[in-house]
Scaffold this motif. Structure first.
Motif, short mmCIF file in Angstrom:
data_model
loop_
_atom_site.label_atom_id
_atom_site.label_comp_id
_atom_site.label_asym_id
_atom_site.label_seq_id
_atom_site.Cartn_x
_atom_site.Cartn_y
_atom_site.Cartn_z
N LEU A 59 12.83 6.03 5.52
CA LEU A 59 11.39 6.30 5.45
C LEU A 59 11.09 7.60 4.71
N ASP B 255 11.27 6.59 1.05
CA ASP B 255 10.15 5.73 0.63
C ASP B 255 9.18 5.61 1.79
N ILE B 256 8.12 6.41 1.78
CA ILE B 256 7.17 6.45 2.89
C ILE B 256 6.42 5.14 3.07
N ALA B 257 6.31 4.35 2.01
CA ALA B 257 5.58 3.08 2.07
C ALA B 257 6.50 1.91 2.43
N LEU B 258 7.70 2.20 2.91
CA LEU B 258 8.67 1.16 3.25
C LEU B 258 8.13 0.29 4.39
N LYS B 259 8.16 -1.00 4.19
CA LYS B 259 7.63 -1.95 5.17
C LYS B 259 8.67 -2.24 6.25
#
Length: 110
Positions: free
Chosen positions: A75, A78-82
């Motif tokens: 995370l 990549d903060i936008a990781l789903k």
């Protein structure tokens, strides 16, 4: 039955609607409550401290704890990781199957 903390959240919601200009009867219609109940919630003094929920410590063993640094690193990268991608990565690295196996051992079959 509304728990104390849930009642507090409703009280805050009704009060904010009232402060935004909605009438007590409009709030009552929107929420499905009696207007007297809405008025009681709006005029009630709020507690000094928002109550905490009950502790869930010890209810379900947290077998995921050792994988938190791995997920946290993903995370951070990549903060936008789903969540689905995290799940897929855990499955690819065989972490999830190990994790669910431990959960089944701790709690019995689902």
């Amino acid at each position: 039955m509304i728990l104390h903390s849930e009642r507090w959240m409703e009280l805050r919601r009704y009060r904010s609607l009232f402060e935004a200009g909605m009438s007590i009867s409009e709030i009552a219609r929107e929420t499905g409550l009696n207007w007297r109940t809405v008025k009681k919630y709006i005029t009630a003094s709020p507690p000094v401290v928002v109550p905490k929920g009950t502790s869930r410590k010890g209810c379900i063993p947290q077998v995921i704890t050792e994988y938190i640094p791995v997920i946290d690193a993903w995370l951070r990268a990549d903060i936008a990781l789903k969540g689905t991608v995290i799940h897929e990565r855990l499955v690819e690295q065989s972490l999830l199957t190990e994790l669910t196996g431990r959960f089944a051992q701790a709690n019995g079959p689902l």
